[in-house]
Design a protein around this motif. Structure first.
Motif, PDB file in Angstrom:
ATOM      1  N   ALA A  23      42.224  27.103   4.783  1.00 18.49           N
ATOM      2  CA  ALA A  23      43.297  27.027   4.081  1.00 18.49           C
ATOM      3  C   ALA A  23      44.206  26.323   4.697  1.00 18.49           C
ATOM      4  O   ALA A  23      45.023  25.656   4.756  1.00 18.49           O
ATOM      5  N   ASP A  24      44.420  27.824   5.361  1.00 12.87           N
ATOM      6  CA  ASP A  24      45.738  27.618   6.072  1.00 12.87           C
ATOM      7  C   ASP A  24      46.281  26.525   7.500  1.00 12.87           C
ATOM      8  O   ASP A  24      46.731  26.223   7.199  1.00 12.87           O
ATOM      9  N   ALA A  25      44.737  25.994   7.634  1.00 15.60           N
ATOM     10  CA  ALA A  25      45.050  24.801   8.842  1.00 15.60           C
ATOM     11  C   ALA A  25      45.053  24.087   8.342  1.00 15.60           C
ATOM     12  O   ALA A  25      45.600  23.139   8.977  1.00 15.60           O
ATOM     13  N   VAL A  84      46.489  22.944  15.184  1.00 16.72           N
ATOM     14  CA  VAL A  84      47.382  23.479  14.268  1.00 16.72           C
ATOM     15  C   VAL A  84      46.477  25.272  14.249  1.00 16.72           C
ATOM     16  O   VAL A  84      45.332  24.972  14.075  1.00 16.72           O
ATOM     17  N   ASP A  85      47.521  26.736  14.104  1.00 13.94           N
ATOM     18  CA  ASP A  85      46.860  27.097  13.203  1.00 13.94           C
ATOM     19  C   ASP A  85      45.584  28.196  14.287  1.00 13.94           C
ATOM     20  O   ASP A  85      44.817  28.421  14.027  1.00 13.94           O
ATOM     21  N   GLY A  86      45.868  27.530  15.421  1.00  9.24           N
ATOM     22  CA  GLY A  86      45.291  28.052  16.452  1.00  9.24           C
ATOM     23  C   GLY A  86      45.384  27.295  18.255  1.00  9.24           C
ATOM     24  O   GLY A  86      46.763  26.754  17.832  1.00  9.24           O
ATOM     25  N   ASP A 105      51.441  27.407  16.128  1.00  8.99           N
ATOM     26  CA  ASP A 105      50.477  28.529  15.472  1.00  8.99           C
ATOM     27  C   ASP A 105      51.471  29.772  15.515  1.00  8.99           C
ATOM     28  O   ASP A 105      52.324  29.692  15.511  1.00  8.99           O
ATOM     29  N   HIS A 106      50.413  30.724  14.094  1.00  7.37           N
ATOM     30  CA  HIS A 106      51.047  32.000  13.865  1.00  7.37           C
ATOM     31  C   HIS A 106      50.554  33.161  14.464  1.00  7.37           C
ATOM     32  O   HIS A 106      50.724  34.381  14.170  1.00  7.37           O
ATOM     33  N   HIS A 107      49.788  32.595  15.452  1.00  7.67           N
ATOM     34  CA  HIS A 107      48.863  33.826  15.890  1.00  7.67           C
ATOM     35  C   HIS A 107      49.190  34.541  17.166  1.00  7.67           C
ATOM     36  O   HIS A 107      50.057  33.724  17.758  1.00  7.67           O
ATOM     37  N   MET A 108      48.818  35.477  17.864  1.00  6.88           N
ATOM     38  CA  MET A 108      49.608  36.366  19.052  1.00  6.88           C
ATOM     39  C   MET A 108      49.445  34.992  19.941  1.00  6.88           C
ATOM     40  O   MET A 108      48.580  34.463  20.598  1.00  6.88           O
ATOM     41  N   SER A 125      51.584  32.617   7.671  1.00  9.80           N
ATOM     42  CA  SER A 125      50.652  31.571   7.826  1.00  9.80           C
ATOM     43  C   SER A 125      51.267  30.746   8.548  1.00  9.80           C
ATOM     44  O   SER A 125      52.271  30.534   8.653  1.00  9.80           O
ATOM     45  N   CYS A 126      50.525  29.522   8.709  1.00  9.19           N
ATOM     46  CA  CYS A 126      50.970  28.279   9.754  1.00  9.19           C
ATOM     47  C   CYS A 126      51.226  27.611   8.996  1.00  9.19           C
ATOM     48  O   CYS A 126      52.501  26.322   9.057  1.00  9.19           O
ATOM     49  N   SER A 127      51.153  27.800   7.600  1.00  5.64           N
ATOM     50  CA  SER A 127      51.798  26.848   6.631  1.00  5.64           C
ATOM     51  C   SER A 127      52.857  27.172   6.471  1.00  5.64           C
ATOM     52  O   SER A 127      53.568  26.300   5.964  1.00  5.64           O
ATOM     53  N   THR A 157      45.271  32.395   1.223  1.00  5.51           N
ATOM     54  CA  THR A 157      44.327  32.570   1.842  1.00  5.51           C
ATOM     55  C   THR A 157      44.134  33.404   2.683  1.00  5.51           C
ATOM     56  O   THR A 157      43.931  34.731   2.882  1.00  5.51           O
ATOM     57  N   ASP A 158      45.413  33.588   4.060  1.00  2.00           N
ATOM     58  CA  ASP A 158      45.957  34.964   4.722  1.00  2.00           C
ATOM     59  C   ASP A 158      46.482  35.511   4.868  1.00  2.00           C
ATOM     60  O   ASP A 158      46.557  36.456   5.745  1.00  2.00           O
ATOM     61  N   THR A 159      47.193  36.113   3.511  1.00  2.00           N
ATOM     62  CA  THR A 159      47.479  37.741   3.328  1.00  2.00           C
ATOM     63  C   THR A 159      46.987  37.966   1.748  1.00  2.00           C
ATOM     64  O   THR A 159      47.670  38.726   0.945  1.00  2.00           O
TER      65      THR A 159
HETATM   66 MN   LIG Z   1      47.012  30.929   9.623  1.00  2.00          MN
END
Ligand SMILES: [Mn+2]
Length: 319
Positions: A23-25, A84-86, A105-108, A125-127, A157-159
């Motif tokens: 959902a976030d992506a 996005v999100d990746g 993106d919001h990952h490491m 979240s990327c959102s 969904t990301d939290t």
């Molecule tokens: Mn995400």
């Protein structure tokens, strides 16, 4: 000039979600899409990989929010591929060759900062990142109900159903966009599949209990964050458990959800210490979450099982 604005030099833009988009992506892609469309850019949302989206909640989200996402095997002709999100080159992002690549993106981060990459893992979240980027361009997200629902569900969904929500930017988005949306309530109540229910049952059945330190360690098969949250909430109700830790593998490592029933071991502190140097964690005193990066543990714990890493760290945390 904002981050989104500087992309306008490209007239054909393809926004790519990671494989098996969540959902976030989808929400993050839809946010960027909405802005670019307004600027008359020829824009599309795509994803690839082995599987087409099947989850009921995501299909419902795509339907009610009208997200024009397409499953493709080949990259449509484009001037810019925007992930996005990746991140480009990661295992969960199908690799398309493109002349120009950008990322949100919001990952490491797995690469150096470039002007075309907005990567900040202090966002949950990327959102939330896209929500801020839209605000920067003067776009009123709140006035767009479909996008608001998408962003809220992405963050939700990301939290682990907002339970692990603790970062201020993310809280600010939830607070600003929240409204009585019946569609969002329906989405929230269909985030689990029957299979997820079985995963939760199986994970709880095989829970490990450390009698001396009194914590529960629960390994769940690859599942949604919301499921981890449900597992944690149930486990911490066990009379002898002071702390519970539930984890599942995600593409970039492990998602961890922590609950505390003892003020001597605050969940946020356990999360911070557990992920210290190998990811990031935090949250509230009784509920917290974190992410452990596979790259980081490959460096500092070569050959270790994730359960053993957690046990070793808990040994120190609960002494
Ligand atoms: Mn995400």
């Amino acid at each position: 000039m904002g981050f989104l604005n500087q992309l306008l030099k490209y007239k054909n833009i393809c926004i790519q979600c990671h494989n098996s988009p969540d959902a976030d992506a989808l929400a993050a892609a839809y946010g960027v899409y909405t802005y670019l469309k307004l600027q008359d850019i020829n824009v599309s949302i795509i994803y690839s990989g082995d599987y087409e989206i099947q989850k009921k909640d995501l299909l419902y989200m795509i339907d009610i929010c009208e997200i024009p996402v397409e499953y493709v095997k080949e990259l449509p002709k484009t001037d810019l591929l925007l992930l996005v999100d990746g991140q480009y080159g990661r295992g969960n992002v199908y690799r398309f060759e493109a002349d120009n690549i950008a990322m949100i993106d919001h990952h490491m981060p797995s690469m150096k900062k470039t002007e075309n990459a907005f990567i900040d893992y202090s966002y949950q979240s990327c959102s939330t990142i896209v929500w801020e980027l839209l605000k920067e361009e003067g776009y009123d997200v709140k006035a767009n109900e479909k996008l608001s629902i998408a962003f809220l569900y992405g963050l939700y969904t990301d939290t682990s159903s907002y339970v692990d929500l603790y970062k201020k930017h993310d809280i600010a988005m939830r607070d600003e966009l929240s409204k009585d949306y019946p569609e969002l309530e329906r989405l929230k109540k269909s985030s689990m599949s029957l299979e997820d229910l079985m995963i939760a049952g199986e994970a709880l059945y095989h829970a490990y209990f450390d009698k001396e330190k009194q914590y529960l360690l629960i390994s769940a098969m690859h599942c949604e964050q919301s499921v981890l949250g449900i597992i944690g909430d149930m486990a911490i109700k066990v009379d002898v458990a002071k702390v519970s830790i539930a984890y599942t593998d995600i593409d970039t490592g492990y998602q961890v959800s922590i609950r505390s029933a003892d003020r001597e071991y605050l969940a946020n502190e356990v999360a911070e210490k557990l992920c210290d140097g190998i990811g990031s964690g935090g949250g509230h005193i009784d509920k917290a979450g974190g992410v452990i990066s596979r790259d980081c543990i490959c460096e500092s714990y070569a050959g270790w099982e994730i359960a053993d890493i957690i046990k070793e760290r808990m040994e120190k945390i609960m002494k």
